[in-house]
Write an enzyme that holds these catalytic residues in place. Structure first.
Site, PDB file in Angstrom:
ATOM      1  N   CYS A 398       0.840  -1.202   0.000  1.00 21.69           N
ATOM      2  CA  CYS A 398       0.000   0.000   0.000  1.00 21.69           C
ATOM      3  C   CYS A 398       0.881   1.260   0.000  1.00 21.69           C
ATOM      4  CB  CYS A 398      -0.964  -0.030   1.187  1.00 21.69           C
ATOM      5  SG  CYS A 398      -2.359   1.101   1.024  1.00 21.69           S
ATOM      6  N   HIS A 525      -3.571  -5.461   0.008  1.00 20.35           N
ATOM      7  CA  HIS A 525      -3.082  -6.031   1.276  1.00 20.35           C
ATOM      8  C   HIS A 525      -3.232  -7.550   1.250  1.00 20.35           C
ATOM      9  CE1 HIS A 525      -2.663  -2.266   3.680  1.00 20.35           C
ATOM     10  NE2 HIS A 525      -3.555  -1.810   2.823  1.00 20.35           N
ATOM     11  N   GLU A 527      -1.862  -9.713   3.012  1.00 23.76           N
ATOM     12  CA  GLU A 527      -1.770 -10.321   4.350  1.00 23.76           C
ATOM     13  C   GLU A 527      -3.136 -10.722   4.895  1.00 23.76           C
ATOM     14  OE1 GLU A 527      -1.700  -5.756   5.174  1.00 23.76           O
ATOM     15  OE2 GLU A 527      -1.045  -7.154   3.619  1.00 23.76           O
TER      16      GLU A 527
END
Length: 593
Positions: A398, A525, A527
């Site tokens: 990001c 993102h 994750e």
């Protein structure tokens, strides 16, 4: 529908979220379909506007919901896909009730906490509990509800009253209350003390909730006489009292509960012993053993703004862990406060500055996570430059990706004032700009949020190979700024390639640097979709590059079972199993062919 309610007593931070996730995992291992609800008693509508220092990370869901980090634990443990409605807050409930009152739905009645707020809470729970979160048709079998905060908090009183009514409404055999409490050991006496838990249970019972199971947090297993005492004063059978003592990592918690037959006690309370099968946690146990025995370290420097609270980057840490376990490496995270790398720190605190740079230079890989605000930005740019110039594996997420573009424009293209308009609105070289559809007046829920599709522009790029030669991927986003489309051609001509773009081709999603071992920036993102046994592709790439085995992983196109034993990933393929989803194939991490 069966319900398991997890509450907490004595102090906050006992691990209710991990306990709730572990209970869900065990019930799932017994062949049951499980969903989860997290109740947060704060007045915020969602977690979107909260500072990470205040509340830890904001977890983002597929539907764009900005929720409590505990929902991340639920998704990781249960491999489920939750929605914004799975996070219930006081703000959401009051807003829905007030909206109904304004529309006249209450027919002129006086709107009160009881029954209107409590009824709305119960209706919300019943509605959300019946929504499947595992990709299958039909309602789940069990809903695990976690009540945030501690018993006795004023702000959670309406929820406790509602849940007391709800337990009576659904009746015996359909509701099981697990109370997580603290049994401290005073260092002076060395004795486990039961009084805090006794008082906590007494408070719980006085509010109309009767615990069926006690999960006692302590430094070591409860002694038999302590269990007997708790059973006598808390009116809970001894076999329903389990110890959650300190373990090396949270992957042990489901196994700890299973060893003490907590799942059997829950199944018995819910009249599900006849429907459930023997809990199968073979794969989970094997992965936990691998985690415990890892010795070969891989050092990742985490260059961030919120390094004082590790929960601010919880999902990033978990994604790094999943990837490192898959690569049979012991993860060592070196926390580097971005502002400590800046020149001003060398003048104000030279020792701190030197220590930060020593950590950065000693790392096998560098990760720059997302964030907001200008503090530490220059330090992140310096860390990115260090990774680029010294051929150190790098992943920017990001803001980390945006700053990689800024650094490249400054150092390679010679645009000395290159910047993001977030930090310098009047810059003459705006590499990163505010997205046209964003709101400049409202903060909450106005970003580009949730699952969005990224199309690969270069089929043989590292990112596409790590995703198993996919044509596109679906990953979760949370941002207001984007790389300036007007500068793309100039940047790409200099060697920084935008290998992933959105469906319009104008929004940059993935950037890779040519002639570098691993230099990847991503607007999304990944994750948030990483799972134990199903590591995120790009985190796997970072760990593999930092461990010296990236080429072997890339040659196998993500099928790491083809990689030699020295570098192979645990449990076969690094990308996990591939599940069919209609006519699209997905591995749970957004991968599509």
């Amino acid at each position: 529908m069966k319900y398991v309610l997890v509450t907490g007593g004595v102090v906050s931070g006992l691990g209710k979220g991990v306990t709730a996730s572990s209970i869900g995992l065990l019930l799932q291992a017994c062949g049951l379909r499980v969903t989860s609800i997290k109740i947060d008693p704060y007045l915020n509508t969602d977690a979107g506007t909260m500072s990470p220092f205040e509340h830890g990370e904001v977890f983002v869901l597929d539907d764009g919901g900005e929720v409590d980090l505990d929902l991340g634990n639920y998704e990781r443990f249960l491999d489920s896909t939750l929605t914004r409605d799975n996070n219930l807050t006081t703000g959401k409930i009051y807003q829905s009730v007030i909206d109904k009152e304004r529309k006249g739905d209450y027919l002129g009645k006086t709107v009160q906490v009881v029954p209107h707020i409590t009824d709305a809470i119960q209706e919300w729970i019943e509605r959300v509990a019946n929504v499947p979160v595992d990709g299958k048709e039909g309602s789940p079998d069990v809903c695990v509800i976690e009540l945030g905060g501690t018993i006795g908090d004023i702000e959670s009183m309406p929820f406790i009253e509602a849940l007391g009514q709800f337990s009576y409404k659904v009746g015996p055999g359909n509701f099981c209350l697990v109370h997580v409490s603290l049994v401290p050991v005073l260092s002076v006496v060395g004795e486990q003390k039961t009084k805090p838990t006794q008082h906590s249970v007494r408070g719980l019972r006085s509010l109309g909730l009767i615990p069926n199971i006690l999960a006692c947090r302590s430094t070591k297993a409860l002694e038999d006489n302590v269990k007997t005492k708790l059973s006598q004063f808390c009116h809970v059978p001894e076999e329903n009292i389990v110890t959650l003592y300190d373990v090396p990592n949270i992957w042990h918690v489901p196994l700890l509960l299973k060893d003490q037959k907590a799942h059997e006690a829950i199944l018995k309370e819910l009249n599900l012993l006849g429907k459930a099968v023997e809990a199968n946690v073979t794969e989970w146990t094997a992965r936990t053993k691998i985690y415990d025995t890892l010795q070969d370290p891989v050092r990742i420097a985490m260059v961030g703004k919120y390094t004082g609270l590790t929960d601010s980057y919880l999902s990033v840490l978990k994604a790094l862990l999943h990837a490192s376990v898959a690569c049979h490496k012991k993860l060592v995270v070196d926390w580097v406060a971005a502002s400590d790398l800046e020149e001003i720190t060398s003048q104000e605190a030279p020792d701190v500055h030197k220590a930060a740079w020593d950590l950065l230079k000693g790392a096998d890989g560098i990760l720059v996570p997302g964030g907001f605000g200008d503090r530490g930005v220059q330090g992140k740019i310096l860390a990115t430059k260090h990774a680029r110039e010294n051929q150190i594996p790098f992943l920017g997420i990001c803001l980390g990706m945006q700053l990689a573009v800024v650094e490249f424009a400054r150092s390679v293209l010679g645009f000395e004032d290159a910047n993001s308009t977030e930090f310098e609105p009047e810059t003459s070289s705006p590499c990163v700009i505010f997205m046209p559809e964003g709101s400049t007046t409202h903060m909450g829920g106005t970003m580009r949020l949730g699952s969005r599709r990224t199309h690969f522009q270069v089929p043989d790029c590292k990112s596409a190979k790590l995703y198993g030669n996919a044509k596109f991927v679906d990953e979760r986003h949370r941002h207001r700024y984007e790389v300036n489309p007007a500068m793309i051609q100039e940047i790409e001509n200099a060697g920084l390639l935008f290998v992933g773009k959105d469906e319009t081709g104008r929004r940059m999603e993935i950037v890779e640097l040519q002639n570098h071992p691993y230099f990847v920036g991503i607007q999304f993102h990944p994750e948030f979709k990483s799972r134990p046994g199903k590591p995120s592709a790009l985190f796997l790439g970072l760990i593999a590059a930092a461990s010296g085995c990236l080429e072997a992983v890339l040659k196998a196109s993500g099928n790491v079972s083809k990689v030699s034993t020295r570098t192979r990933v645990a449990n076969g393929s690094a990308m996990g199993k591939v599940y069919q989803n209609g006519n699209v194939y997905s591995n749970g991490n957004g991968l599509h062919h």
